[in-house]
Design an enzyme around this catalytic site. Structure first.
Site, PDB file in Angstrom:
ATOM      1  N   HIS A 133     -23.131 -18.195 -13.270  1.00 19.46           N
ATOM      2  CA  HIS A 133     -22.122 -18.045 -14.202  1.00 19.46           C
ATOM      3  C   HIS A 133     -22.572 -17.379 -15.621  1.00 19.46           C
ATOM      4  O   HIS A 133     -23.636 -17.589 -15.978  1.00 19.46           O
ATOM      5  CB  HIS A 133     -21.484 -19.372 -14.315  1.00 19.46           C
ATOM      6  CG  HIS A 133     -23.001 -20.414 -15.084  1.00 19.46           C
ATOM      7  ND1 HIS A 133     -23.166 -20.558 -16.473  1.00 19.46           N
ATOM      8  CD2 HIS A 133     -23.780 -21.214 -14.294  1.00 19.46           C
ATOM      9  CE1 HIS A 133     -24.138 -21.285 -16.595  1.00 19.46           C
ATOM     10  NE2 HIS A 133     -24.608 -21.429 -15.365  1.00 19.46           N
ATOM     11  N   HIS A 142     -29.939  -2.411 -11.100  1.00 21.98           N
ATOM     12  CA  HIS A 142     -29.950  -2.383  -9.518  1.00 21.98           C
ATOM     13  C   HIS A 142     -30.697  -3.546  -9.318  1.00 21.98           C
ATOM     14  O   HIS A 142     -31.939  -4.167  -9.887  1.00 21.98           O
ATOM     15  CB  HIS A 142     -30.772  -1.279  -8.970  1.00 21.98           C
ATOM     16  CG  HIS A 142     -30.990  -1.178  -7.406  1.00 21.98           C
ATOM     17  ND1 HIS A 142     -31.368  -0.351  -6.740  1.00 21.98           N
ATOM     18  CD2 HIS A 142     -30.693  -2.481  -6.673  1.00 21.98           C
ATOM     19  CE1 HIS A 142     -31.370  -0.794  -5.435  1.00 21.98           C
ATOM     20  NE2 HIS A 142     -30.948  -1.879  -5.383  1.00 21.98           N
TER      21      HIS A 142
END
Length: 210
Positions: A133, A142
């Protein structure tokens, strides 16, 4: 949706597989390795060099960059400015409805993106990654396979997190930094740094933004 995939290497194979799983019609792959031209990847033809993307502008709806290297992906996204980029989410990934993904981003199988997370453009959320979250993940990043971002983490533009790397809650990974595989980030990491270990420690500076 009709799609062209840019890149026919190993990463391209997984991006292509994700697109096919979603039910996208992939028309062609483009790659600058001339030895690949005329062959196919997972049944899709490798048509020619990346510069040939202009041939497909009126034929397809979207393009996607299937290039694992962040710096190269940024360069290509700049050179191809103005095309419409797809955003792909594997059907066996979970992305909460309140999360936001930028154009050109791919979320692979088994990945989890939790509420209010925000992921930028042309990012890679690789196989089995967890983005908890309220994380903020920048453009051209990446997150390699099995990585874990705890709640409220920030990963700035161009950063690379190696396979299985973990970032603890509220920490920040600086732009264009590299975190080694299996590292545990317990404190903020500066821009343009290479860090690895448990806990992760900065070992040296790396090349500045391309």
């Amino acid at each position: 949706m009709r799609l062209v995939v840019i890149g026919a290497g190993g990463h391209g194979k997984v991006v292509l597989a994700t697109a096919l799983e979603v039910g996208v019609e992939v028309v062609a792959l483009l790659d600058d390795d001339s030895e690949k031209w005329g062959s196919n990847l997972l049944g899709v033809p490798i048509w020619g060099p990346v510069a040939a993307f202009r041939t497909f502008l009126e034929m397809v709806d979207k393009f996607i960059l299937a290039i694992g290297d962040n710096r190269t992906r940024k360069k290509m996204s700049t050179l191809m400015e103005g095309v419409d980029w797809a955003t792909l989410i594997h059907p066996r990934a979970y992305v909460h409805s309140s999360a936001r993904l930028g154009e050109g981003t791919v979320v692979f199988a088994g990945a989890v993106v939790q509420p209010e997370a925000k992921i930028g453009r042309h990012a890679i959320v690789n196989t089995g990654v967890v983005v908890e979250h309220d994380c903020r993940v920048g453009d051209w990043t990446h997150l390699a396979s099995g990585g874990r971002l705890a709640g409220g983490v920030e990963v700035k533009d161009g950063a690379f997190l190696g396979a299985g790397a973990v970032v603890l809650p509220g920490r920040c990974v600086g732009q264009w930094s590299v975190v080694g595989a299996g590292a545990v980030v317990t404190h903020d990491l500066p821009d343009f740094s290479l860090a690895y270990g448990v806990p992760a420690e900065v070992k040296r500076s790396i090349q500045a933004e391309p």
